[in-house]
Scaffold this active site. Structure first.
Site, short mmCIF file in Angstrom:
data_model
loop_
_atom_site.label_atom_id
_atom_site.label_comp_id
_atom_site.label_asym_id
_atom_site.label_seq_id
_atom_site.Cartn_x
_atom_site.Cartn_y
_atom_site.Cartn_z
N GLU A 90 -0.08 -0.97 5.69
CA GLU A 90 1.03 -0.54 6.54
C GLU A 90 0.97 0.95 6.84
O GLU A 90 1.43 1.39 7.90
CB GLU A 90 2.37 -0.87 5.86
CG GLU A 90 3.59 -0.72 6.77
CD GLU A 90 4.19 0.70 6.78
OE1 GLU A 90 5.02 0.97 7.65
OE2 GLU A 90 3.80 1.52 5.91
N ASP A 146 0.83 -1.21 0.00
CA ASP A 146 0.00 0.00 0.00
C ASP A 146 0.86 1.25 0.00
O ASP A 146 2.06 1.21 0.31
CB ASP A 146 -0.96 0.01 1.19
CG ASP A 146 -0.25 0.02 2.54
OD1 ASP A 146 0.78 -0.68 2.67
OD2 ASP A 146 -0.71 0.72 3.46
#
Length: 363
Positions: A133, A74
């Site tokens: 994350e 991400d």
């Protein structure tokens, strides 16, 4: 059908660009996770497992040691910096520009590239590609894997592909966020003497922060810089009312020699007399470079890049591996100072050198 990734065994820079060009802002990683899975499933030497938008691909060659190589898929929100493009810097350096090139799809591309290329590495390898994350710790995909499938993360050493400029950054600082609350009494602002202004009372909180002197702490040979900072202030009800509450949000970055409970105690002592509510707390990780396997990796990277290990000043998921008892280091292409920047960009040579150093060590 998910967007197709180019041949994983081809040019690692082209692969980086293709991964970046599939937007995967936190909470919207599905398309990239699907593309990664579709690319790894046909690789005959890998067992591929999936939990939500996190993927694990691993060899099972009966080697005596197992290495984990992990990276998050991400990114923070796009800021008009996709699709990617190539450009030369003033010094002639070839750079790949765009969201994710630094944090951390260059590292993800290196891992995908080598996962497909290395059918017989010298150790068994677990390749981990995970989601969420860049958001609150409780949503972190690596943490979810640790809760649901701890056996998937078993290993002797973990390498996290966070940007390190192509060198090694050992361990990481811990991080704590707390709301420090000043209280007062509401009154009409025309009759302010009948109230107690909580925003004014919060000045004492700011005074303590202004006079605070953060430490620089040496841990296992690496130097970690701490920090204690106000990152947000909220208070007030209406423009004609004396506020009865003001909240100063404080972020404490603490050396990995402190436990989370030690860090919390320090913050509470600093703001004694105020209400303190800890809203987020994650411990750091010691460097772990004394582990023989880590020491061998350090030697290999130093031989390739000439860079000696330094401390990771931010928090990274090496701390999660430390909690699992797995020594871990940060190693990936890109300048960490450009992570999340609108002008995020990564030197092409760093992507190639990280791939070369990691392949040499694994083979």
């Amino acid at each position: 059908m998910p967007p197709a990734l180019p041949d994983l065994t081809g040019d690692v820079v082209d692969l980086t660009a293709a991964i970046c060009d599939i937007p995967s802002v936190s909470d919207d990683e599905r398309a990239l996770a699907d593309a990664v899975e579709a690319s790894l499933r046909p690789v005959g030497h890998l067992e591929v497992l999936r939990d939500g938008d996190a993927l694990v691909a691993r060899t099972d060659l009966g080697r005596p040691r197992r290495v984990i190589i992990a990276g998050h898929i991400d990114t923070v929100p796009v800021a008009g910096n996709l699709p990617t493009w190539r450009a030369s810097a003033e010094d002639g350096t070839d750079e790949l520009w765009g969201r994710g090139t630094v944090d951390m799809k260059g590292g993800v591309a290196v891992a995908l590239h080598l996962a497909a290329r290395l059918a017989a590495p010298r150790w068994d390898v677990t390749w981990v590609f995970y989601d969420h994350e860049e958001v609150a710790a409780e949503a972190n995909g690596l943490g979810r894997l640790a809760r649901h499938h701890p056996d998937w993360l078993a290993g002797d050493l973990a390498l996290l592909g966070e940007p390190t400029g192509g060198g090694i950054e050992g361990g990481c600082n811990g991080t704590l966020r707390a709301d420090v609350v000043a209280t007062g009494r509401t009154a009409h602002s025309a009759r302010a003497w009948r109230g107690v202004n909580a925003v004014h009372a919060a000045g004492e909180i700011l005074d303590r922060l202004r006079s605070y002197r953060p430490r620089e702490v040496e841990v296992d040979g690496l130097s970690y810089r701490e920090g204690m900072n106000a990152v947000r202030i909220t208070g007030g009800i209406a423009s004609n009312m004396i506020p009865d509450r003001c909240v100063v949000t404080v972020n404490y970055r603490f050396a990995p020699s402190l436990s989370p409970s030690d860090a919390e105690a320090h913050v509470r002592e600093l703001f004694d007399g105020f209400e303190v509510e800890v809203t987020d707390l994650a411990g750091g990780a010691r460097p772990g470079l004394e582990d023989p396997l880590a020491a061998e990796f350090v030697a290999a990277v130093t031989a390739e890049t000439g860079a000696e290990p330094v401390a990771k000043q931010g928090w990274t998921d090496v701390a999660r591996f430390a909690e699992l008892g797995v020594p871990a280091v940060n190693f990936g292409p890109g300048d960490p100072l450009l992570a999340h920047a609108d002008d995020e960009r990564c030197p092409v040579r760093q992507i190639r050198s990280c791939a070369a150093a990691l392949e040499a060590w694994l083979t």
